[in-house]
Motif scaffolding. Sequence first.
Motif, PDB file in Angstrom:
ATOM      1  N   ARG A 239     -12.773  42.101 101.530  1.00 56.18           N
ATOM      2  CA  ARG A 239     -11.313  42.135 101.461  1.00 56.18           C
ATOM      3  C   ARG A 239     -10.681  41.549 102.732  1.00 56.18           C
ATOM      4  NH1 ARG A 239      -9.095  45.288  97.513  1.00 56.18           N
ATOM      5  NH2 ARG A 239      -7.262  44.061  98.075  1.00 56.18           N
ATOM      6  N   ARG A 240     -11.213  41.895 103.899  1.00 60.05           N
ATOM      7  CA  ARG A 240     -10.627  41.410 105.157  1.00 60.05           C
ATOM      8  C   ARG A 240     -10.799  39.900 105.294  1.00 60.05           C
ATOM      9  NH1 ARG A 240     -12.548  45.861 109.735  1.00 60.05           N
ATOM     10  NH2 ARG A 240     -11.229  47.593 109.003  1.00 60.05           N
ATOM     11  N   ILE A 241     -11.994  39.399 105.019  1.00 60.18           N
ATOM     12  CA  ILE A 241     -12.247  37.961 105.150  1.00 60.18           C
ATOM     13  C   ILE A 241     -11.420  37.171 104.145  1.00 60.18           C
ATOM     14  CG2 ILE A 241     -14.000  36.172 104.849  1.00 60.18           C
ATOM     15  CD1 ILE A 241     -16.050  38.183 105.994  1.00 60.18           C
ATOM     16  N   SER A 242     -11.378  37.643 102.899  1.00 62.85           N
ATOM     17  CA  SER A 242     -10.613  36.938 101.862  1.00 62.85           C
ATOM     18  C   SER A 242      -9.132  36.878 102.232  1.00 62.85           C
ATOM     19  CB  SER A 242     -10.792  37.625 100.507  1.00 62.85           C
ATOM     20  OG  SER A 242     -12.148  37.613 100.100  1.00 62.85           O
ATOM     21  N   HIS A 243      -8.586  38.004 102.693  1.00 65.71           N
ATOM     22  CA  HIS A 243      -7.172  38.060 103.065  1.00 65.71           C
ATOM     23  C   HIS A 243      -6.882  37.114 104.234  1.00 65.71           C
ATOM     24  CE1 HIS A 243      -3.164  39.705 103.647  1.00 65.71           C
ATOM     25  NE2 HIS A 243      -3.442  39.899 104.923  1.00 65.71           N
ATOM     26  N   ALA A 244      -7.740  37.111 105.246  1.00 60.46           N
ATOM     27  CA  ALA A 244      -7.531  36.265 106.419  1.00 60.46           C
ATOM     28  C   ALA A 244      -7.584  34.784 106.049  1.00 60.46           C
ATOM     29  CB  ALA A 244      -8.567  36.588 107.485  1.00 60.46           C
ATOM     30  N   GLN A 245      -8.544  34.408 105.218  1.00 59.11           N
ATOM     31  CA  GLN A 245      -8.646  33.001 104.835  1.00 59.11           C
ATOM     32  C   GLN A 245      -7.467  32.566 103.961  1.00 59.11           C
ATOM     33  OE1 GLN A 245     -12.316  31.481 103.356  1.00 59.11           O
ATOM     34  NE2 GLN A 245     -13.426  31.942 105.226  1.00 59.11           N
TER      35      GLN A 245
END
Length: 284
Positions: A239-245
Motif C-alpha cells: 500500500r505504501r509503495i503503490s501510493h507513493a509511486q
Amino acid sequence: MRCQTCGDATSPAFNECQRCQTPLGQPAITPGVPTYSVRKLGKAAAVAVGAASLLYLPGGLFPVLGVRMARSAAERGDRDLLLGAAAVEVLLTLVFGLAVLTAAVLVIIWTWRVRTNLEAFPGALPTLSPAWAIAGWLVPFANIVVPARVVANVARDSLWRRTTPALVGLWWTAWLVFSGGGRIVAYLEEQRYSRLTQWPRSETEFGTYVRFYQEALGPRLVPLVACLVAGASFVVLIRRISHAQEERIAKATPLRPGHPGAVLPGPGPAGSPTPPTVAGTIGT
C-alpha cells in the motif's frame, strides 16, 4: 528553487534534493519513459495477500479440532471420523493453496510494475533489472534473496529512503520462517502420521491419533505466527509503495483538453491575443 518531485527547497551546494534524491532541475518523471499505474493492482495484491494469510489460520489451528474429532472417534470406535478429519484438513490446504497461487500471480505482476517504474524516476538507483522482479520469485535458490532485494530497492526509491525500511526486513524474515518452517513441520508430521495404525481398532490405537493432534499444535504455531506477520507487513509495504509511486506519476501527468482545470483558448476580439479559459467552468 524547489524540487519538482517532493517540493522541498533545494540548495546549489548539493547536486540532488536532500529529501528524495532527485537531481537538481530534473522533473519527477523522465519524459518519454513509460510508467505503469499500480493503484488498482496494488489494492488487489494487498487484498489477496491478506486473504491468503488469514486462510492459513484454519489449517494452522486444525489440530484443536483434530483432537476433538479423534477423541470422539475413540469414544465411538468410529474410524470414519478420523478419515473425515483428514479430509477436512486436505480441503483447508487446497483452499489455502489456491489463495496463495492467486496472491503470487498478483504480487509478481505488481513487483514487476513498481520496479519498472523506477526507470522513469530521476535519482533512483536500481541494482537489479526489471526481469529479476519476475525471475527472482521463480528461480530456485535465487528466490531466497532476490525478491527481498528488489522490494528493498523499490521501497528506498519510492519512499525516499536512503536506507532500506525496517518493514522490508521484518516481512522477508517472517516469510522465510513461514516457508521454511512450514515445510519442516509438514515433513515431520507426515513421518509421524505414517507410523499411526491405518485402521485403529482398540482404544489405545485410537489414542495415538489424539496424541498426534495434541503434539501437532505447538510446532504449527511458529509458521502460523510468521505467516500473519509476513502477510501484514507485506500488505503495508504494498500500500505504501503503490501510493507513493502513484503520487509521483500524477505529478508528471499533463491535463488533457476538456479536463477540469486545463487551460484552453477562449474567444477574443479579432486581432487581439486570445485569453485563456479554464475547462469545466460554466459561463453565463
